[in-house]
Design a protein around this motif. Structure first.
Motif, PDB file in Angstrom:
ATOM      1  N   ASN A 129      -7.685  -1.702   7.481  1.00  0.00           N
ATOM      2  CA  ASN A 129      -8.094  -1.624   6.279  1.00  0.00           C
ATOM      3  C   ASN A 129      -7.226  -2.696   5.442  1.00  0.00           C
ATOM      4  N   GLY A 130      -5.995  -3.049   5.860  1.00  0.00           N
ATOM      5  CA  GLY A 130      -5.255  -3.642   5.137  1.00  0.00           C
ATOM      6  C   GLY A 130      -5.667  -4.897   4.458  1.00  0.00           C
ATOM      7  N   GLU A 145      -8.539  -4.229   1.919  1.00  0.00           N
ATOM      8  CA  GLU A 145      -7.974  -3.749   0.714  1.00  0.00           C
ATOM      9  C   GLU A 145      -6.988  -4.641  -0.222  1.00  0.00           C
ATOM     10  N   ARG A 203      -2.620   6.615   8.640  1.00  0.00           N
ATOM     11  CA  ARG A 203      -2.841   5.473   9.660  1.00  0.00           C
ATOM     12  C   ARG A 203      -1.798   4.404   9.858  1.00  0.00           C
ATOM     13  N   THR A 204      -0.801   4.587   8.940  1.00  0.00           N
ATOM     14  CA  THR A 204       0.626   3.815   9.128  1.00  0.00           C
ATOM     15  C   THR A 204       1.324   3.939  10.304  1.00  0.00           C
ATOM     16  N   MET A 207       0.896  -4.429   3.777  1.00  0.00           N
ATOM     17  CA  MET A 207      -0.146  -3.278   3.805  1.00  0.00           C
ATOM     18  C   MET A 207       0.202  -2.606   5.344  1.00  0.00           C
ATOM     19  N   GLY A 208      -0.293  -1.172   5.412  1.00  0.00           N
ATOM     20  CA  GLY A 208       0.215  -0.300   6.375  1.00  0.00           C
ATOM     21  C   GLY A 208      -0.576  -0.444   7.725  1.00  0.00           C
ATOM     22  N   CYS A 209      -1.731  -0.782   7.717  1.00  0.00           N
ATOM     23  CA  CYS A 209      -2.662  -0.918   8.679  1.00  0.00           C
ATOM     24  C   CYS A 209      -3.537  -2.109   8.775  1.00  0.00           C
ATOM     25  N   CYS A 221       0.907  -1.192  -0.005  1.00  0.00           N
ATOM     26  CA  CYS A 221       0.121   0.107  -0.116  1.00  0.00           C
ATOM     27  C   CYS A 221       1.107   1.128   0.048  1.00  0.00           C
ATOM     28  N   PRO A 222       0.263   2.332  -0.490  1.00  0.00           N
ATOM     29  CA  PRO A 222       1.069   3.443  -0.506  1.00  0.00           C
ATOM     30  C   PRO A 222       1.574   4.153   0.836  1.00  0.00           C
ATOM     31  N   THR A 223       0.976   3.608   1.909  1.00  0.00           N
ATOM     32  CA  THR A 223       1.102   4.253   3.165  1.00  0.00           C
ATOM     33  C   THR A 223       0.081   5.370   3.123  1.00  0.00           C
ATOM     34  N   CYS A 224      -0.368   5.856   4.408  1.00  0.00           N
ATOM     35  CA  CYS A 224      -1.104   7.240   4.881  1.00  0.00           C
ATOM     36  C   CYS A 224      -0.909   7.534   6.198  1.00  0.00           C
TER      37      CYS A 224
HETATM   38  S1  SF4 Z   1      -3.799  -0.293   4.115  1.00  0.00           S
HETATM   39 FE1  SF4 Z   1      -3.913   1.226   5.856  1.00  0.00          FE
HETATM   40  S2  SF4 Z   1      -2.068   2.351   5.920  1.00  0.00           S
HETATM   41 FE2  SF4 Z   1      -1.911   1.464   3.783  1.00  0.00          FE
HETATM   42  S3  SF4 Z   1      -3.134   3.042   2.585  1.00  0.00           S
HETATM   43 FE3  SF4 Z   1      -4.483   1.588   3.326  1.00  0.00          FE
HETATM   44  S4  SF4 Z   1      -5.593   2.728   4.793  1.00  0.00           S
HETATM   45 FE4  SF4 Z   1      -3.407   3.409   4.718  1.00  0.00          FE
END
Ligand code: SF4
Length: 351
Positions: free
Chosen positions: A302-303, A306, A269-270, A297-299, A264-267
């Motif tokens: 949602n990871g 997603e 929430r990471t 995935m960063g979180c 994931c591109p990170t955001c």
């Molecule tokens: S997986 Fe979580 S940390 Fe990664 S972009 Fe989606 S919401 Fe942000």
């Protein structure tokens, strides 16, 4: 998707053209005369997935070195020759599986004929290479500059020259560092010839710009079914060229196998070092010969959702994270054990 109306050409133990899979080429940046260093680099390239390797042959010593290099490698060896026809002849005699020449800079017709005779004798294919940088003056004048039409005409002229000598064991490459010109030239030449094409964007630059230009140029060309071997030219370690070429082919659905890592591109929430972790995962999965997708995935919120389509995944949290498969949580682990946990799941898939 691959053009199957092209002529089948044998290069060592590989075949290209006629709908055969698109093969990956690279070129050594060691001194060919240095057999040990060249063999070592070829081994690294073989391991990375290189199908055919080209080496520069600027001296007679380099041509002679081919004999020894051939003994230690497992992929076809292509000799790249400029200017001196004797080097082409010696390379064939020393076991080159293909030679790359530009008949335009080899010298007189008799010299080209001598090379063709030797290639015929050994059944070695010739790659006729034309580069936008070395386009002949009359063609530049005819087309008002360096153009796709000029490059194509130049290549076909040289192919005609060899055909008239009674040889059609040929591969063509036309290269330009101008991506759009390169695309146009391939579209034009694919309509005019049935010889397999080696495709590459030349002098495309350092790793970042080279990758982007190559992905775009090769992507558009290959998507039209054009191209039988490819090279991503990078100013860097040739192993990177092979990795990029593999990714381009896999993205286009032209190559199967190997673990694909998505992240994931990170955001905001990471909460973990996802960039570092993605790099570690990419490095770790190279050991696995599995045709699967792994998500980083960063979180944890949602990871897994997603990356529902991933066969395996990691989702980082605060101090701990999840290992998941197709959106379903397999286990929760402390953050510093996520990489090992993912490796364990991969091992289970290998068995
Ligand atoms: S997986 Fe979580 S940390 Fe990664 S972009 Fe989606 S919401 Fe942000």
């Amino acid at each position: 998707m691959i053009r199957d109306n092209t002529k089948v050409i044998q290069i060592g133990d590989r075949q290209i053209g006629g709908g055969n899979p698109v093969l990956i080429q690279s070129m050594c940046n060691t001194k060919t005369e240095d057999v040990k260093a060249t063999v070592q680099q070829i081994h690294r390239l073989e391991e990375a997935g290189c199908d055919i390797i080209r080496v520069a042959v600027p001296t007679m010593e380099a041509a002679m070195a081919l004999k020894e290099i051939k003994k230690h490698i497992h992929i076809p060896l292509v000799a790249d020759i400029h200017f001196d026809y004797r080097l082409a002849i010696a390379s064939i005699e020393c076991g080159a599986d293909k030679i790359r020449i530009n008949p335009g800079n080899i010298g007189s017709g008799e010299r080209v004929a001598a090379v063709v005779e030797k290639a015929k004798e050994y059944g070695v294919p010739i790659r006729v290479g034309v580069n936008s940088g070395s386009l002949e003056k009359p063609l530049i004048e005819k087309y008002g500059g360096v153009t796709a039409e000029g490059i194509v005409e130049s290549a076909l002229e040289k192919v005609g020259m060899i055909e008239r000598l009674g040889y059609d064991n040929l591969v063509i490459s036309i290269k330009s560092s101008d991506v759009m010109m390169c695309i146009k030239a391939h579209e034009l030449i694919a309509k005019k010839t049935r010889y397999p094409l080696h495709v590459g964007i030349t002098e495309s630059g350092t790793v970042l710009s080279g990758n982007i230009k190559s992905a775009l140029g090769l992507g558009v060309i290959l998507y039209q079914g054009i191209g039988d071997t490819i090279r991503v030219s990078l100013t860097g370690d040739p192993v990177e060229e092979v990795r990029s070429a593999k990714l381009i082919l896999k993205t286009l659905g032209l190559k199967k196998g190997g673990v694909e890592v998505v992240s994931c591109p990170t955001c905001g929430r990471t909460r973990i070092d996802l960039i570092g972790l993605a790099g570690q995962v990419e490095e770790m999965v190279k050991d696995f010969d599995l045709d699967i997708k792994v998500a980083v995935m960063g979180c944890v919120v949602n990871g897994p959702g997603e990356a529902r389509e991933a066969d395996l995944g990691i989702a980082g949290g605060v101090g701990e994270g999840l290992i998941f498969s197709r959106g379903q949580i397999l286990k929760k682990l402390p953050e510093d054990q996520l990489l090992a946990g993912l490796r364990e799941e991969l091992m289970k898939m290998v068995k």
